[in-house]
Design an enzyme around this catalytic site. Sequence first.
Site, PDB file in Angstrom:
ATOM      1  N   LEU A 122      70.021   9.879  38.891  1.00  0.00           N
ATOM      2  CA  LEU A 122      69.007  10.234  37.905  1.00  0.00           C
ATOM      3  C   LEU A 122      67.643  10.129  38.582  1.00  0.00           C
ATOM      4  O   LEU A 122      67.467   9.360  39.529  1.00  0.00           O
ATOM      5  CB  LEU A 122      69.053   9.280  36.698  1.00  0.00           C
ATOM      6  CG  LEU A 122      70.319   9.298  35.834  1.00  0.00           C
ATOM      7  CD1 LEU A 122      70.244   8.200  34.776  1.00  0.00           C
ATOM      8  CD2 LEU A 122      70.517  10.646  35.166  1.00  0.00           C
ATOM      9  N   ASP A 123      66.678  10.882  38.082  1.00  0.00           N
ATOM     10  CA  ASP A 123      65.325  10.788  38.615  1.00  0.00           C
ATOM     11  C   ASP A 123      64.752   9.393  38.368  1.00  0.00           C
ATOM     12  O   ASP A 123      65.175   8.679  37.447  1.00  0.00           O
ATOM     13  CB  ASP A 123      64.407  11.822  37.949  1.00  0.00           C
ATOM     14  CG  ASP A 123      64.767  13.249  38.329  1.00  0.00           C
ATOM     15  OD1 ASP A 123      65.507  13.424  39.316  1.00  0.00           O
ATOM     16  OD2 ASP A 123      64.321  14.172  37.624  1.00  0.00           O
ATOM     17  N   LYS A 124      63.761   9.043  39.162  1.00  0.00           N
ATOM     18  CA  LYS A 124      63.120   7.729  39.059  1.00  0.00           C
ATOM     19  C   LYS A 124      62.640   7.433  37.637  1.00  0.00           C
ATOM     20  O   LYS A 124      62.817   6.330  37.121  1.00  0.00           O
ATOM     21  CB  LYS A 124      61.933   7.673  40.028  1.00  0.00           C
ATOM     22  CG  LYS A 124      61.111   6.407  39.955  1.00  0.00           C
ATOM     23  CD  LYS A 124      59.929   6.483  40.915  1.00  0.00           C
ATOM     24  CE  LYS A 124      59.019   5.281  40.756  1.00  0.00           C
ATOM     25  NZ  LYS A 124      57.840   5.357  41.672  1.00  0.00           N
ATOM     26  N   THR A 159      63.664   8.873  34.823  1.00  0.00           N
ATOM     27  CA  THR A 159      64.661   9.129  33.775  1.00  0.00           C
ATOM     28  C   THR A 159      65.439   7.848  33.482  1.00  0.00           C
ATOM     29  O   THR A 159      65.791   7.104  34.393  1.00  0.00           O
ATOM     30  CB  THR A 159      65.636  10.234  34.215  1.00  0.00           C
ATOM     31  OG1 THR A 159      64.891  11.410  34.524  1.00  0.00           O
ATOM     32  CG2 THR A 159      66.625  10.563  33.107  1.00  0.00           C
TER      33      THR A 159
END
Length: 354
Positions: free
Chosen positions: A138-140, A142
């Site tokens: 997952l993105d930082k 998110t």
Amino acid sequence: MAACGRLGLQLCGAGLRPFSASQTLGAAATAEQLVEKLRAQQREESRGEEPKSPLLRRVRQLDRFSRQLQRVHPNVLAKALKNGILYQNEKIVVINKPYGIPVHGGPGVKNCITDVLPILAKMLNGMKAEPLHLCHRLDKETTGVMVLARNSDIAHQIQHLFKTRQVEKKYRAISVGVPVPSEGVVEIPIVEKEVQSQKSHYKMTLAPNYRLSSEEGKLVKLRKDRAAQGAVTRYRVLASSASCSLLELQPITGVKHQLRVHLAYGLGCPVLGDHKYSHWSKLAPQKLPEDALRRLGLEQAKARHLPLHLHAHGLTLPLGTGGDKQIDLVCKLPVFFKNSIERLKLKVPEFQEK
């Protein structure tokens, strides 16, 4: 000029026109007031005083928490992940990924999830436990459901399920604007490109196969970009107000930043707090409608503090990952996300929340 440079559009964006003497004095007084207000805000921030806005207080607390997790000992971060476990069995461990913590390391990253997986494994299964393995990322910024495997073989199995699109993923997002139509599919390839600006940087963007001819109004096929990846996103509006929407998103593919790019550039409705994809040619804070600012209790100058409102709400893993026919994993929204829903009056009818 220094004051003008610091205050940006408030003082410099109106263009040039002649001033009378009284107008000049009035403008100077206004400029001095604005400069003094800015200095007062800076003094308040330097003293560490809490902002008056409840939303800004919550956002600042979130920012502090994220920075604290970056500075703490890896054992502390591992314990925080342990306390956020959503589900576990003999094959997998499912955590609630916190906001602001990167999955992988990099320049300037002191703590990341990958680095603390061996520690987390020992906390769960004893000192001789094999490190846990990432199954996806997952993105930082998110939050939400993240699946870890107890060994490399299981990790490869689950990664294959993700790659072959056998895992159903559902996200929640707040968007700036209301998508039209209210439910549909965005199917536009995505490619990474360099943005030439004052500070050159890279972004993911759309690489459509067709464009609409301005002369005839017909679809014209474009030359395919070989570097582009096919990307498909289902979306559904759960609730909307005058300027924002609560969305359910289902990525069919897994391209980097897919949801953010499809919302911002495909539907024209960027994720709230997505300062990267709210503009193309520059790096700047997201510009919010007056209605959204009023409801959130924000000034535009403070919009840069808004966190990304994108949450991995649920995953469905098929047969073979845990002994059941399927495992349905759900992660509640973080507090800051819930507070924004309430302030924006994005009430979700019960029959829609499935």
